[in-house]
Motif scaffolding. Sequence first.
Motif, mmCIF file in Angstrom:
data_model
loop_
_atom_site.group_PDB
_atom_site.id
_atom_site.type_symbol
_atom_site.label_atom_id
_atom_site.label_comp_id
_atom_site.label_asym_id
_atom_site.label_seq_id
_atom_site.Cartn_x
_atom_site.Cartn_y
_atom_site.Cartn_z
ATOM 1 N N ALA A 58 0.895 -1.327 0.058
ATOM 2 C CA ALA A 58 0.059 0.062 0.148
ATOM 3 C C ALA A 58 0.969 1.222 -0.146
ATOM 4 O O ALA A 58 0.635 2.236 -0.562
ATOM 5 N N ALA A 59 2.227 1.124 0.742
ATOM 6 C CA ALA A 59 2.954 2.210 0.724
ATOM 7 C C ALA A 59 4.154 1.671 0.018
ATOM 8 O O ALA A 59 5.073 1.268 0.631
ATOM 9 N N PRO A 60 4.118 2.070 -1.396
ATOM 10 C CA PRO A 60 5.590 1.421 -2.168
ATOM 11 C C PRO A 60 6.900 1.908 -1.415
ATOM 12 O O PRO A 60 6.951 3.154 -1.112
ATOM 13 N N PRO A 61 7.608 1.077 -1.519
ATOM 14 C CA PRO A 61 9.210 1.339 -0.640
ATOM 15 C C PRO A 61 9.980 2.067 -1.798
ATOM 16 O O PRO A 61 9.720 1.791 -2.920
ATOM 17 N N SER A 62 11.163 2.469 -1.278
ATOM 18 C CA SER A 62 12.234 3.100 -2.080
ATOM 19 C C SER A 62 13.088 2.010 -2.787
ATOM 20 O O SER A 62 13.063 0.901 -2.008
ATOM 21 N N GLN A 63 13.717 2.249 -3.286
ATOM 22 C CA GLN A 63 14.797 1.153 -4.101
ATOM 23 C C GLN A 63 15.761 0.950 -2.660
ATOM 24 O O GLN A 63 16.224 -0.257 -2.465
ATOM 25 N N ARG A 64 16.020 2.206 -1.939
ATOM 26 C CA ARG A 64 17.019 1.764 -0.794
ATOM 27 C C ARG A 64 16.264 0.920 0.123
ATOM 28 O O ARG A 64 17.019 0.103 0.888
ATOM 29 N N ASP A 95 8.407 10.068 -4.354
ATOM 30 C CA ASP A 95 7.735 9.837 -3.194
ATOM 31 C C ASP A 95 7.242 10.980 -2.826
ATOM 32 O O ASP A 95 7.541 12.107 -2.823
ATOM 33 N N PRO A 96 5.702 10.960 -2.209
ATOM 34 C CA PRO A 96 4.840 12.275 -2.257
ATOM 35 C C PRO A 96 5.459 12.900 -0.983
ATOM 36 O O PRO A 96 5.446 14.344 -0.654
ATOM 37 N N SER A 97 6.268 12.316 -0.007
ATOM 38 C CA SER A 97 6.616 12.908 1.289
ATOM 39 C C SER A 97 8.311 13.645 1.083
ATOM 40 O O SER A 97 8.584 14.121 1.615
ATOM 41 N N VAL A 103 10.051 6.020 -5.260
ATOM 42 C CA VAL A 103 9.156 4.811 -4.766
ATOM 43 C C VAL A 103 9.097 3.648 -5.984
ATOM 44 O O VAL A 103 9.020 4.214 -6.970
ATOM 45 N N VAL A 104 9.052 2.565 -5.718
ATOM 46 C CA VAL A 104 8.779 1.745 -6.554
ATOM 47 C C VAL A 104 7.435 0.921 -6.411
ATOM 48 O O VAL A 104 7.037 0.410 -5.349
ATOM 49 N N GLY A 105 6.709 1.275 -7.313
ATOM 50 C CA GLY A 105 4.983 0.979 -6.939
ATOM 51 C C GLY A 105 4.778 -0.064 -8.253
ATOM 52 O O GLY A 105 5.373 -0.066 -9.418
ATOM 53 N N ALA A 106 4.011 -1.075 -7.950
ATOM 54 C CA ALA A 106 3.317 -1.921 -9.135
ATOM 55 C C ALA A 106 2.412 -1.402 -9.822
ATOM 56 O O ALA A 106 1.544 -0.691 -9.295
ATOM 57 N N THR A 107 2.357 -1.923 -11.139
ATOM 58 C CA THR A 107 1.327 -1.763 -12.192
ATOM 59 C C THR A 107 0.109 -2.339 -11.887
ATOM 60 O O THR A 107 0.392 -3.527 -11.077
ATOM 61 N N PRO A 108 -0.840 -2.178 -12.279
ATOM 62 C CA PRO A 108 -2.079 -3.246 -12.364
ATOM 63 C C PRO A 108 -1.521 -4.585 -12.973
ATOM 64 O O PRO A 108 -1.952 -5.601 -12.412
ATOM 65 N N THR A 109 -0.511 -4.596 -13.979
ATOM 66 C CA THR A 109 -0.345 -5.880 -14.562
ATOM 67 C C THR A 109 0.738 -6.425 -13.514
ATOM 68 O O THR A 109 0.624 -7.722 -13.494
ATOM 69 N N GLY A 110 1.518 -5.755 -12.816
ATOM 70 C CA GLY A 110 2.197 -6.169 -11.892
ATOM 71 C C GLY A 110 1.519 -6.995 -10.579
ATOM 72 O O GLY A 110 1.958 -7.835 -10.192
ATOM 73 N N VAL A 111 0.474 -6.208 -10.192
ATOM 74 C CA VAL A 111 -0.257 -6.776 -9.172
ATOM 75 C C VAL A 111 -0.916 -8.202 -9.545
ATOM 76 O O VAL A 111 -0.908 -8.939 -8.834
ATOM 77 N N GLU A 112 -1.471 -8.091 -10.967
ATOM 78 C CA GLU A 112 -1.968 -9.609 -11.395
ATOM 79 C C GLU A 112 -0.776 -10.609 -11.244
ATOM 80 O O GLU A 112 -1.080 -11.778 -10.852
#
Length: 152
Positions: A58-64, A95-97, A103-112
């Motif tokens: 839900a809160a995508p992490p950074s690469q670090r 990163d919004p903050s 940050v690295v977030g999944a795409t809808p294809t990635g979630v599937e």
Amino acid sequence: MVDRASDVVEAVGSALDADVNFLLARANAMSMSAANRALAPLELKVRSYSVLALACAAAPPSQREIAEYLRLDPSQVVALVDDLQKRGLVERRADPSDRRTNVVGATPTGVELRAEAAAATQAAESELYVGLSPAQRQSLTRMLRTVAFPTE
């Protein structure tokens, strides 16, 4: 020659059968091999699947953060994220903050794909640990979590 080899394995094995480091390393090798076989049809390996799974948070992490969590060198994470990004499974976002951090977030294809991969790895895990009862598997999971994530 086979008899000699099995004698050596038996002799060495008896010296290692109570060595926790050896047992963890052997179990890890067996587990990684089984999981990589299960993930192969999805064109994933354990490391890329792990990055994808973290990117689905839900809160995508950074690469670090991914590198720290997976205990990988940051350059390895960059390569894994690059590959997943080329496949359209993840994307780097500001990163919004902290706009200086991605940050690295999944795409809808990635979630599937992550859901398919999770099912594949769970099936491989069930096969590998077939000799353990459900209670033993829960206990093993708890113990490994304690070792992997000790409280500080």
